[in-house]
Design an enzyme around this catalytic site. Structure first.
Site, mmCIF file in Angstrom:
data_model
loop_
_atom_site.group_PDB
_atom_site.id
_atom_site.type_symbol
_atom_site.label_atom_id
_atom_site.label_comp_id
_atom_site.label_asym_id
_atom_site.label_seq_id
_atom_site.Cartn_x
_atom_site.Cartn_y
_atom_site.Cartn_z
ATOM 1 C CD GLU A 208 -10.274 -8.021 -5.178
ATOM 2 O OE1 GLU A 208 -9.653 -7.352 -6.017
ATOM 3 O OE2 GLU A 208 -9.820 -9.058 -4.677
ATOM 4 C CG ASP A 329 -7.783 -10.586 -1.977
ATOM 5 O OD1 ASP A 329 -7.293 -10.871 -3.091
ATOM 6 O OD2 ASP A 329 -7.907 -9.418 -1.567
ATOM 7 C CD1 TRP A 417 0.212 -1.747 -2.529
ATOM 8 C CD2 TRP A 417 2.162 -0.895 -3.199
ATOM 9 N NE1 TRP A 417 0.344 -0.514 -1.955
ATOM 10 C CE2 TRP A 417 1.534 0.035 -2.357
ATOM 11 C CE3 TRP A 417 3.411 -0.578 -3.745
ATOM 12 C CZ2 TRP A 417 2.112 1.260 -2.035
ATOM 13 C CZ3 TRP A 417 3.979 0.655 -3.422
ATOM 14 C CH2 TRP A 417 3.324 1.553 -2.590
#
Ligand code: CA
Length: 715
Positions: A208, A329, A417
């Site tokens: 990012e 993303d 995650w």
């Protein structure tokens, strides 16, 4: 009456900050896959008593499945707290603990390592790598850490400022400490290192903020770098590092290297000793916006790909790209899991992944051949994966970024995650999923169309995600955001069961031969589910999100351990899903056993009186300008429309003292040591004042809603 209120609903709104990081033969009994870390070899499987949790994903396949069954479906209701340990920091916790030889190794914020007696919780040693706090501004999502690696008496931790440190497992003393990144660039590490063949493998984050991703291997004994594999090509004028980079460069256009390119490997890395391959999960493009990064198009290898490498050399073997021309993303960094599955009558050595993009992939891990792919979540960007080409079939408005079109999954992903787990008895993969809509908007300001290494620049405008100025925010949240634990059949590519919708803060999952699945999920509860039916059999209140549970046995007694903390269930600290902003954060390790009777202190009851804000002294135009600049530069950490996740202050309630030194903070960088670096390069004095006025305006609006009637924010 200035009444206290709870911001749970508000705090859930429109979080975006996405990002957001084994070893033996996969046979029919995955529990037998893991040899003790100290004896790990690249060749034969060594069946062992399944009492430790010596590797990040428990076993070579990272299946997070334990054959322990003392705690099982029939007695899990007797599970109680054995002990707890309070960590020393109060930021994000995403750690999977390891348990080796009676010691629990847990990481907390700022890459700190705690070695605890696994039976009593007594601190054996503590290691603080002294991370420079200004690195907070180089990361996307706070400074959590997902765990250490263990082998041969060494504990290896990767630090937020890009180092790899080997510690003596016995006393925590440093053996070696190497920098794996350029500290001048915006590289950070939150992932757990992995160890195979006496090498330590580590990636990094920062896509990012304009970096170029890579994975490196270091010798476990000396800390010397052995190889490095870049995931995206650099500037062709500098020459390519390899033929593979030259091949990858053919899939890029424009001057991507000025943007960085991205492709950071910030989470999943798996060493497969059976096939002697290393699989890495590659992240999103830098910037996100494909039309800026690669204006004439192109797939942009190896973004959003799984890549297989030779572990000894880093040489490329095969790749599969989940999202060609990545622009949302959609990282493929999520948990990569290895297994043997029978597919259409054939035993296949597969790897499985549920990346952010919402499709569940089953891939032949020897060849990289795609075996199947089906959506496990709502996917507005693609209808299916064409099995003839292996490419997604995009919808017509997949790349419509007008600030109105809703993209699902969002940049936060349908799965982030928190790791999955697999139970070979049920044949199911347990995935923490979430629904987290986003509206992308093409840049409206010139500077967002230019590379800006060093601060967030994703090539989209964030104004479309500034929360609406309406009172019923809770209803909007309820309608749009949710999280569920999903039990998925990877052979049939179909859902078997789901938990009821809750907040999108579910942590990782643990499977056991006790026919159980453990997960910390909605309402900050730690739950045990029947692995076959999804029935909830046990739960306990953690008072905060949980990360990724593990299990182990000591002296014939089975334990379940989990690290908990703010944002523990989600990548973002600017993201508002984790925690009521006004409640003090808790960072803790909790360990349970049958008949445990320990108790945690009651959660702090803090009701914050809302102070009467100072009046707005600027024009409506200035306030509006402040919102634009805030959304552009501040929202990633402080939350869209000030809806912070907790660790960063809610700027609406800044004190008079803070208002007095506003310019010194925003442009002068006087709070650099807390992570708030200077934004003088990006934000003018006038704009900094506009942000202050916007904060005052929002504070007064909320304060006004509290008086005279105060119903909206109660819960
Ligand atoms: Ca990302």
């Amino acid at each position: 009456m200035a009444q206290a209120f709870k911001l749970a609903a508000l705090a859930l709104l429109l979080a975006l900050a996405a990002c957001s990081d084994s070893n033996e033969a996969t046979t029919a009994e995955p529990a037998a896959m893991a040899p003790p870390a100290a004896e790990r070899k690249a060749t034969a499987a060594l069946p062992v008593a399944d009492t430790e949790w010596a590797m990040h994903g428990h076993d070579a396949g990272e299946q997070r499945y334990s054959s322990l069954q003392q705690i099982n479906r029939d007695n899990v209701d007797k599970l109680g707290l054995a002990w707890y340990f309070d960590l020393y920091t109060r930021r994000g916790v995403e750690s999977t603990p390891l348990m080796v030889d009676g010691t629990l190794y847990v990481t907390g914020t700022w890459s700190m390592v705690y070695a605890l007696d696994a039976k009593t919780g007594e601190l054996k040693w503590f290691y603080d790598p002294q991370v420079d706090r200004s690195f907070l501004a180089k990361g996307c999502c706070g400074a959590p850490n997902r765990g250490v690696a263990y082998a041969n008496g060494k504990v290896v931790v990767a630090t937020f400022d890009g180092r790899l440190v080997a510690l003596n497992a016995a006393d925590g003393s440093e053996i070696w400490d190497v920098q794996t990144t350029d500290r001048e660039q915006s590289y950070t590490i939150t992932g757990a290192p992995r160890i195979g063949k006496n090498l330590v493998f580590i990636g990094n984050g920062g896509a990012e903020l304009g970096v170029r991703g890579y994975v490196s291997a270091y010798d476990l004994d000396s800390g010397k770098m052995v190889w490095r594999f870049y995931t995206v090509p650099g500037n062709p004028d500098d020459g390519f590092e390899s033929d593979v980079m030259a091949m990858a460069a053919k899939t890029w256009t424009g001057k991507w290297w000025e943007w960085g390119g991205g492709g950071t490997v910030w989470d999943s890395i798996v060493y497969d000793p059976e096939l002697d391959l290393l699989y890495i999960g590659v992240g999103n493009g830098s910037p996100w916006n494909h039309s800026l990064r690669s204006p004439q198009g192109g797939d942009n290898l190896f973004l959003a790909s799984i890549v297989a490498l030779r572990p000894d050399t880093g040489e490329y073997v095969w790749h599969y790209q989940t999202t060609p021309g990545e622009t949302w993303d959609y990282t493929a960094t999520q948990h990569i899991m290895l297994a043997d599955l029978e597919i259409e009558g054939r035993q296949r050595k597969v790897l499985m992944q549920a990346p952010k993009n919402g499709f569940f992939y089953v891939i032949d891990r020897a060849s990289g051949e795609l075996l199947s792919a089906r959506p496990y979540a709502i996917t507005t960007w693609a209808t299916e994966v064409d099995m003839a080409t292996g490419r997604p079939v995009e919808t017509v408005d997949a790349r419509l970024f007008d600030g109105k079109n809703v993209s699902l999954p969002s940049n936060a992903g349908a799965h982030n995650w928190p790791p999955m787990s697999y139970n070979p008895e049920t044949g199911l993969v347990y995935i923490p999923t979430m629904v987290f809509p986003v509206r992308f908007l093409q840049p409206t300001e010139d500077k967002d169309r230019k590379p800006g290494q060093g601060k967030w620049n994703v090539g989209f405008d964030r104004m479309a995600n500034s929360p609406p100025k309406v009172p019923n925010i809770g209803e909007i949240m309820d309608a749009e955001f949710s999280g569920q634990l999903l039990a998925w059949d990877p052979v049939k590519q179909a859902a078997r069961w789901r938990t009821p919708e809750g907040r999108p803060n579910g942590g990782g999952t643990l499977s056991t031969a006790g026919k159980l699945v453990f997960q910390a999920g909605e309402d900050d509860m730690f739950n045990a589910y029947d692995a076959a039916s999804g029935e909830r059999l046990w739960s306990t209140d953690l008072h905060i999100s949980g990360a990724a549970p593990i299990t182990y046995a000591l002296d014939g007694e089975q334990y379940v351990a989990i690290a908990v903390g703010i944002s523990g269930g989600f990548a973002s600290e600017g993201g508002p899903v984790a925690h009521d902003w006004h409640l003090p954060s808790i960072s803790r390790v909790l360990v349970y056993k049958l008949g445990g009777t320990a108790e945690i202190p009651p959660p702090p009851e803090v009701d914050r009186e809302i102070p009467k804000p100072a009046p707005v002294t600027a024009s409506v135009e200035v306030v509006q300008r402040g919102e634009v600049v805030y959304q552009r530069h501040c929202a990633y950490c402080h939350g869209d429309g000030f809806r912070t996740g907790g660790p960063t202050p809610d700027l609406r309630w800044s004190s008079a003292q803070v208002h007095g030194i506003w310019q010194d903070i925003v442009r002068g960088g006087i709070l650099k040591s807390l992570g708030m670096v200077s934004f003088a390069e990006f934000v003018t004095e006038q704009d900094a004042e506009a942000i202050r006025q916007y904060a005052l305006s929002e504070a007064n609006r909320i304060y006004g809603l509290q008086q005279p009637q105060d119903t909206v924010f109660q819960d």
